[in-house]
Scaffold this motif. Structure first.
Motif, PDB file in Angstrom:
ATOM      1  N   ALA A 252      -7.222  -2.677  -9.008  1.00  0.00           N
ATOM      2  CA  ALA A 252      -8.399  -3.347  -8.157  1.00  0.00           C
ATOM      3  C   ALA A 252      -8.210  -4.752  -7.878  1.00  0.00           C
ATOM      4  O   ALA A 252      -8.317  -4.924  -6.570  1.00  0.00           O
ATOM      5  CB  ALA A 252      -9.533  -3.192  -8.960  1.00  0.00           C
TER       6      ALA A 252
ATOM      7  N   SER B  40      -5.312  -4.744  -4.941  1.00  0.00           N
ATOM      8  CA  SER B  40      -6.144  -4.090  -3.779  1.00  0.00           C
ATOM      9  C   SER B  40      -6.718  -5.173  -2.822  1.00  0.00           C
ATOM     10  O   SER B  40      -7.098  -5.132  -1.795  1.00  0.00           O
ATOM     11  CB  SER B  40      -6.709  -2.996  -4.123  1.00  0.00           C
ATOM     12  OG  SER B  40      -6.098  -1.882  -4.323  1.00  0.00           O
TER      13      SER B  40
ATOM     14  N   ARG C 181      -7.343   4.770   8.586  1.00  0.00           N
ATOM     15  CA  ARG C 181      -6.757   4.569   6.998  1.00  0.00           C
ATOM     16  C   ARG C 181      -6.769   6.107   6.484  1.00  0.00           C
ATOM     17  O   ARG C 181      -5.631   6.306   5.943  1.00  0.00           O
ATOM     18  CB  ARG C 181      -7.731   3.893   6.347  1.00  0.00           C
ATOM     19  CG  ARG C 181      -7.525   3.848   4.848  1.00  0.00           C
ATOM     20  CD  ARG C 181      -6.088   3.545   4.046  1.00  0.00           C
ATOM     21  NE  ARG C 181      -6.090   3.274   2.781  1.00  0.00           N
ATOM     22  CZ  ARG C 181      -5.248   2.761   2.106  1.00  0.00           C
ATOM     23  NH1 ARG C 181      -4.048   2.555   2.557  1.00  0.00           N
ATOM     24  NH2 ARG C 181      -5.435   2.324   0.861  1.00  0.00           N
TER      25      ARG C 181
ATOM     26  N   LEU D 180      -9.187  -0.117   3.381  1.00  0.00           N
ATOM     27  CA  LEU D 180      -8.735   0.044   2.071  1.00  0.00           C
ATOM     28  C   LEU D 180      -9.144   1.567   1.537  1.00  0.00           C
ATOM     29  O   LEU D 180      -8.901   2.111   0.312  1.00  0.00           O
ATOM     30  CB  LEU D 180      -9.391  -0.844   1.147  1.00  0.00           C
ATOM     31  CG  LEU D 180      -8.490  -2.179   1.055  1.00  0.00           C
ATOM     32  CD1 LEU D 180      -9.180  -3.100   0.060  1.00  0.00           C
ATOM     33  CD2 LEU D 180      -6.964  -2.336   0.674  1.00  0.00           C
TER      34      LEU D 180
ATOM     35  N   SER E 147      -7.801   6.062  -0.112  1.00  0.00           N
ATOM     36  CA  SER E 147      -6.330   6.145  -0.055  1.00  0.00           C
ATOM     37  C   SER E 147      -5.962   7.518  -0.655  1.00  0.00           C
ATOM     38  O   SER E 147      -6.533   7.888  -1.767  1.00  0.00           O
ATOM     39  CB  SER E 147      -5.663   4.973  -0.804  1.00  0.00           C
ATOM     40  OG  SER E 147      -4.546   5.353  -1.109  1.00  0.00           O
TER      41      SER E 147
ATOM     42  N   ASP F 294      -0.539   7.687   1.365  1.00  0.00           N
ATOM     43  CA  ASP F 294      -0.288   6.387   1.549  1.00  0.00           C
ATOM     44  C   ASP F 294       0.386   6.091   0.135  1.00  0.00           C
ATOM     45  O   ASP F 294       0.545   6.926  -0.997  1.00  0.00           O
ATOM     46  CB  ASP F 294      -1.819   5.709   1.086  1.00  0.00           C
ATOM     47  CG  ASP F 294      -1.563   4.170   0.683  1.00  0.00           C
ATOM     48  OD1 ASP F 294      -0.660   3.521   1.169  1.00  0.00           O
ATOM     49  OD2 ASP F 294      -2.692   3.885  -0.265  1.00  0.00           O
TER      50      ASP F 294
ATOM     51  N   TRP G   9      -7.416   6.405  -8.577  1.00  0.00           N
ATOM     52  CA  TRP G   9      -7.000   5.566  -7.366  1.00  0.00           C
ATOM     53  C   TRP G   9      -7.916   5.577  -6.163  1.00  0.00           C
ATOM     54  O   TRP G   9      -8.260   4.613  -5.662  1.00  0.00           O
ATOM     55  CB  TRP G   9      -5.532   5.762  -7.289  1.00  0.00           C
ATOM     56  CG  TRP G   9      -4.822   5.333  -6.233  1.00  0.00           C
ATOM     57  CD1 TRP G   9      -4.736   5.865  -4.738  1.00  0.00           C
ATOM     58  CD2 TRP G   9      -4.608   3.707  -5.743  1.00  0.00           C
ATOM     59  NE1 TRP G   9      -4.301   4.850  -3.883  1.00  0.00           N
ATOM     60  CE2 TRP G   9      -3.977   3.634  -4.527  1.00  0.00           C
ATOM     61  CE3 TRP G   9      -4.580   2.755  -6.442  1.00  0.00           C
ATOM     62  CZ2 TRP G   9      -3.582   2.453  -3.931  1.00  0.00           C
ATOM     63  CZ3 TRP G   9      -4.012   1.610  -6.082  1.00  0.00           C
ATOM     64  CH2 TRP G   9      -3.791   1.408  -4.723  1.00  0.00           C
ATOM     65  N   THR G  10      -8.094   6.893  -5.708  1.00  0.00           N
ATOM     66  CA  THR G  10      -8.737   7.026  -4.362  1.00  0.00           C
ATOM     67  C   THR G  10     -10.203   6.463  -4.641  1.00  0.00           C
ATOM     68  O   THR G  10     -10.734   5.771  -3.803  1.00  0.00           O
ATOM     69  CB  THR G  10      -8.764   8.547  -4.005  1.00  0.00           C
ATOM     70  OG1 THR G  10      -7.331   8.873  -4.089  1.00  0.00           O
ATOM     71  CG2 THR G  10      -9.405   8.724  -2.615  1.00  0.00           C
TER      72      THR G  10
ATOM     73  N   GLU H 234     -10.365   2.442  -4.651  1.00  0.00           N
ATOM     74  CA  GLU H 234     -10.093   2.007  -3.413  1.00  0.00           C
ATOM     75  C   GLU H 234     -11.211   2.066  -2.425  1.00  0.00           C
ATOM     76  O   GLU H 234     -11.583   1.219  -1.813  1.00  0.00           O
ATOM     77  CB  GLU H 234      -9.044   2.705  -2.641  1.00  0.00           C
ATOM     78  CG  GLU H 234      -7.544   2.316  -3.338  1.00  0.00           C
ATOM     79  CD  GLU H 234      -7.092   0.962  -2.828  1.00  0.00           C
ATOM     80  OE1 GLU H 234      -6.318   1.145  -1.720  1.00  0.00           O
ATOM     81  OE2 GLU H 234      -6.958   0.026  -3.329  1.00  0.00           O
ATOM     82  N   THR H 235     -11.869   3.327  -2.466  1.00  0.00           N
ATOM     83  CA  THR H 235     -13.234   3.525  -1.873  1.00  0.00           C
ATOM     84  C   THR H 235     -14.269   2.419  -2.346  1.00  0.00           C
ATOM     85  O   THR H 235     -14.966   2.269  -1.464  1.00  0.00           O
ATOM     86  CB  THR H 235     -13.478   5.019  -1.730  1.00  0.00           C
ATOM     87  OG1 THR H 235     -12.441   5.755  -1.342  1.00  0.00           O
ATOM     88  CG2 THR H 235     -14.770   5.300  -0.894  1.00  0.00           C
TER      89      THR H 235
ATOM     90  N   SER I 295     -13.867  -0.705  -0.650  1.00  0.00           N
ATOM     91  CA  SER I 295     -14.107  -0.748   0.590  1.00  0.00           C
ATOM     92  C   SER I 295     -15.619  -0.758   0.813  1.00  0.00           C
ATOM     93  O   SER I 295     -16.356  -1.538   1.832  1.00  0.00           O
ATOM     94  CB  SER I 295     -13.471   0.639   1.151  1.00  0.00           C
ATOM     95  OG  SER I 295     -13.758   0.694   2.498  1.00  0.00           O
TER      96      SER I 295
END
Length: 450
Positions: A145, A148, A360, A400, A403, A407, A428-429, A432-433, A436
């Motif tokens: 985190a 990113s 993205r 971001l 992902s 990616d 992970w996904t 990242e969200t 964002s």
């Protein structure tokens, strides 16, 4: 018509990268040329636009990225990053390990590109997790985190620096607002999300990780590494210089360089530009991580050469993104977007975020998504009078989101933490969200006061 050509162009770009496995830079330049033809641009104008796009994008950025990579590698190879991580962990203790990892990742993440930061920090995280008897993913999520957030929001990282330049924003303002937004983003997507993820997918937290994916590891003896203070100051020096300029100009000159600057105004304005800040920081790193530790010049130069090799393709990809962006602007796509949304009630900041999110998800690369989105929203931003620094952060946040399998970061996280694709999507996904979405909310709140 222009928007249809844009859609087909993005489909072509996806096809070339995903289906035909063509190099991203080659794909971007080819797509830019095809889109130029589709938009009815004169053939000679297409060539000029591609050249101007690459040249304009890489002008100042080549110094920022090149010197930034060199500086980061010097800090890493000297053991500075190792020292930062271990000192913070010793100070914070076992109960606050996640905060220590976040802080270390944030500091190191400013100096290093995302992939380099990940490769450097994963072995440290593994070692600490084993020593403290906590799951590796318990520390891995806060680390990812923090890395990113620096990658998406803060200059001198590729995407924020590139779109700061493309949108004509003040790099110091982007940095200042970026740090304000970064703090809640890291906390929510790091420690808070870890608690939820641990309940949702307990099996993922039982994994032992996979250090073999990182290749041979450089080992350090703590007493032989640079001091904590020197390591932190060296890593953060570009940020310190840009912050000095921003604070000085906000206090004394209303936020920008005056028309008739004094010598002090000029000097402070000079040291805070990203290219000069990185040049000064590299010289400092060569001393603190090299000559000051009695390392000979040829060895320092070898480290610098290795750093340049690692970012050569990234520089070309950013140049290719600049070519695509320029074609979209010169071909009138930006004007079509402006016309389309001229009477819409949607905020340009939300629109910039949405475009970046879509790109993205489609393209995988946060940098390419950012640059393409910047080219599309530039006319809209100018006509709506939006603060360029906030638009940079809005696009950065969007770039971001979500992902997934296209990616490189997705696969790095999966391999290092030995997860299944499903578990990677759930960790992970999602993190990242979360960054964002929190980033967009932060931008919208800031837009009420700046």
């Amino acid at each position: 018509m222009e928007l249809l050509v844009l859609f087909l162009g993005i489909m072509l770009l996806l096809l070339l990268i995903i289906k035909f496995k063509l190099n991203t830079f080659v794909s971007l330049v080819l797509t830019a040329m095809v889109v130029g033809v589709g938009l009815g641009m004169p053939l000679t104008k297409i060539a000029t636009s591609v050249q101007n796009g690459i040249g304009g994008q890489l002008g100042e950025l080549s110094i920022v990225f090149g010197f930034g990579a060199m500086m980061g590698r010097l800090v890493a190879d000297a053991g500075g990053a190792f020292r930062i991580a271990h000192t913070l962990i010793d100070k914070f203790g076992k109960k606050r390990l996640q905060i220590a990892i976040m802080l270390a990742s944030f500091i190191i993440g400013i100096a290093l590109f995302f992939e380099v930061g990940m490769v450097l920090l994963v072995p440290i995280v593994f070692a600490i997790a084993v020593e403290a008897s906590v799951p590796i993913l318990y520390l891995g999520i806060p680390m990812a985190a923090a890395l990113s957030v620096t990658h998406g929001f803060l200059p001198p990282h590729p995407a924020p620096t590139a779109i700061t330049s493309a949108l004509g924003a003040n790099a110091g303002h982007v940095l200042l607002y970026g740090v304000i937004i970064a703090i809640p983003s890291v906390i929510i997507a790091g420690p808070l999300f870890t608690k939820v993820a641990r309940k949702m997918i307990p099996d993922a937290f039982a994994r032992q990780g996979n250090l073999t994916a990182l290749g041979p590891q450089k080992t350090f003896k703590l007493e032989e590494t640079p001091s904590f203070g020197i390591s932190v100051v060296t890593s953060l020096f570009p940020v310190i210089l840009m912050a000095i300029t921003t604070v000085y100009q906000m206090l004394f000159n209303g936020g920008s360089l005056p028309k008739n600057p004094t010598l002090l105004d000029s000097i402070i304005g000079f040291i805070g530009t990203p290219a000069i800040a990185m040049t000064i920081s590299l010289l400092l790193a060569m001393y603190t991580m090299g000559w000051g530790r009695r390392i000979k010049t040829p060895e320092i130069m070898k480290t610098i050469e290795e750093a340049v090799k690692s970012i050569a393709m990234l520089l070309l990809v950013i140049g290719g993104g600049g070519a695509f962006k320029q074609i979209l602007i010169d071909g009138g796509v930006g004007d079509s977007v402006t016309t389309l949304f001229a009477h819409a009630s949607l905020s340009p900041l939300v629109l910039g975020w949405l475009i970046a999110v879509v790109l993205r998800i489609a393209l995988g690369s946060a940098t390419v998504a950012s640059l393409t989105a910047a080219g599309l929203v530039l006319p809209l931003m100018q006509s709506a009078g939006v603060n360029p620094a906030l638009m940079v952060l809005s696009i950065g946040a969007g770039s971001l989101a979500a992902s997934h399998v296209n990616d490189a970061g997705f696969w790095m996280f999966k391999e290092y933490f030995d997860l299944s694709v499903k578990e990677t999507l759930a960790t992970w996904t999602v993190l990242e969200t979360l960054i964002s979405i929190v980033g967009l909310i932060g931008v919208l709140l800031l837009s009420l006061v700046v």
